[in-house]
Design an enzyme around this catalytic site. Sequence first.
Site, PDB file in Angstrom:
ATOM      1  CB  ILE A  23      43.325  43.401  36.141  1.00 55.72           C
ATOM      2  CG1 ILE A  23      43.091  44.787  37.604  1.00 55.72           C
ATOM      3  CG2 ILE A  23      43.667  42.606  37.732  1.00 55.72           C
ATOM      4  CD1 ILE A  23      41.652  44.851  38.101  1.00 55.72           C
ATOM      5  CG  ASN A  39      30.425  47.259  36.116  1.00 54.69           C
ATOM      6  OD1 ASN A  39      29.509  46.803  37.203  1.00 54.69           O
ATOM      7  ND2 ASN A  39      31.773  47.441  36.488  1.00 54.69           N
ATOM      8  N   PRO A  84      43.760  49.959  34.444  1.00 57.30           N
ATOM      9  CG  PRO A  84      45.135  49.375  36.499  1.00 57.30           C
ATOM     10  CD  PRO A  84      44.712  50.487  35.603  1.00 57.30           C
TER      11      PRO A  84
HETATM   12  O1  C5P Z   1      38.870  44.172  27.547  1.00 55.95           O
HETATM   13  P1  C5P Z   1      37.081  44.002  27.959  1.00 55.95           P
HETATM   14  O2  C5P Z   1      36.874  44.461  29.110  1.00 55.95           O
HETATM   15  O3  C5P Z   1      36.524  43.518  27.250  1.00 55.95           O
HETATM   16  O4  C5P Z   1      38.013  42.408  28.805  1.00 55.95           O
HETATM   17  C1  C5P Z   1      37.146  41.313  29.797  1.00 55.95           C
HETATM   18  C2  C5P Z   1      37.794  40.622  31.047  1.00 55.95           C
HETATM   19  O5  C5P Z   1      39.148  41.274  30.567  1.00 55.95           O
HETATM   20  C3  C5P Z   1      37.479  40.261  31.815  1.00 55.95           C
HETATM   21  O6  C5P Z   1      37.929  38.802  31.851  1.00 55.95           O
HETATM   22  C4  C5P Z   1      37.861  41.405  32.559  1.00 55.95           C
HETATM   23  O7  C5P Z   1      37.635  40.600  34.101  1.00 55.95           O
HETATM   24  C5  C5P Z   1      39.731  41.562  32.144  1.00 55.95           C
HETATM   25  N1  C5P Z   1      39.750  42.762  32.572  1.00 55.95           N
HETATM   26  C6  C5P Z   1      40.439  43.223  33.773  1.00 55.95           C
HETATM   27  N2  C5P Z   1      40.999  44.799  33.363  1.00 55.95           N
HETATM   28  C7  C5P Z   1      40.227  45.532  33.042  1.00 55.95           C
HETATM   29  C8  C5P Z   1      38.936  45.044  32.107  1.00 55.95           C
HETATM   30  C9  C5P Z   1      38.831  44.177  32.200  1.00 55.95           C
HETATM   31  O8  C5P Z   1      40.801  42.397  34.244  1.00 55.95           O
HETATM   32  N3  C5P Z   1      40.449  46.832  32.989  1.00 55.95           N
END
Ligand code: C5P
Length: 416
Positions: free
Chosen positions: A322, A223, A320
């Site tokens: 994270i 992205n 996952p």
């Molecule tokens: O669920 P969403 O992607 O909107 O959530 C955003 C937050 O979750 C951000 O802080 C992003 O860094 C973290 N995130 C993550 N692992 C993922 C997806 C999002 O740590 N697979």
Amino acid sequence: MTAIFTPVTPATTDITNVLLAITGGIAAYKSAMLARLLVKEGFNVRVIMTQGAQQFITPLTLQALTGNGVHTELLDTDAELGMGHIELAKWADLMLIAPASANTLARLAMGMADDLLATVCLATAAPVLIAPAMNQQMWAHPAVQLNIQTLTDLGYDIIQPDSGIQACGDIGAGRLPEPEVLCRRVLNFKAKHNTPQCLAGKKVTITAGPTVESIDPVRFLSNHSTGKMGFALARACRDAGAEVTLIAGGKVDLTTPLEVRRVDVMSASDMMQAANQAAEAGCDIFIATAAVADYRTREAAPQKIKKTQDQMTLELVKNPDILATISHSYPDMFVVGFAAETQEVEKYARGKLATKNLDMIACNDVSRADIGFASDANAMTVFFADQYQQSPQTLAKASKDDIAKQLVALVGQLQS
Ligand code: C5P
């Protein structure tokens, strides 16, 4: 050589007066550029040169570059009251010894006062940064390392030498870092000095940038995230006194902030592993700014995929989460998430705050073209977990560095 005396004023509370001390080593040539850079950054620069330094570079050069007379003598009849060392010691907001020779390190470790430089070191209340530079064999000598340890124990701040090819032809550690790096160290020191140390002693881990999910050896899913917000947060956390680990996703092309430990990863799985390692090693605050790919290919093709079919389907599996994994595995950790939303910002933010078990979430409205991803600016609304009883905070459009400072101040408040 007679020092040209320029009257001095007492030290200020900000760091504006930098006393640059140069000792005798071939790296002294870099100190001329360093003096120039410090002046360009707006510092008042005064220079002390040892006898040895004057064999490598002339006081006249430093005088011309700083606009101030260079100080070379301990017993200076031109100085007010004849006590040049005390005046200089009081004037300095910060003293930087670059390069610092093995001989100077030994004299300072012993608390000697046998020349102007060593005497000012004893007489000043200002912080002293020392940038040693010497032949790699000398640098590795136990006597030098013992002196470095003593100086560290005494409260001097040591700037580790670089490794590489040395002027003498040897290869190894002992090179003076480039003037730009030393100048940045001084700027960082000033930033720290002017920042409330609300994260002093805290270990912070930050994820930043995009992840890269391989399709085959030459193609990937990713992205447009640049990592700028995460890197700005790393600088702000460091300036607030934290020890920072910055996990940067694939393709981040940003300079590593000084004094920050950077771990480069590619995929979400790699980032998950690095985050787990950082958490296991001890982490008080976890900040997830990374734009993690939600999905990856079930399996990356081992060879380049050929265009033999008219249509092709990639099978994707979920990555996952994270942030959620870390927050659930380490319930005592203070965990901050980011969210990019195009609508119903508060509703989605509160949802993530709960499902991802966060202490705080910072949301930006990515439907706005003037902020976010590649931009240097951002604007945010920050929501807090119910236990903090804090109403949402709006951070108006500002540079990512400013937004990062405000976020760190909020984290610091909730941590205390
Ligand atoms: O669920 P969403 O992607 O909107 O959530 C955003 C937050 O979750 C951000 O802080 C992003 O860094 C973290 N995130 C993550 N692992 C993922 C997806 C999002 O740590 N697979």
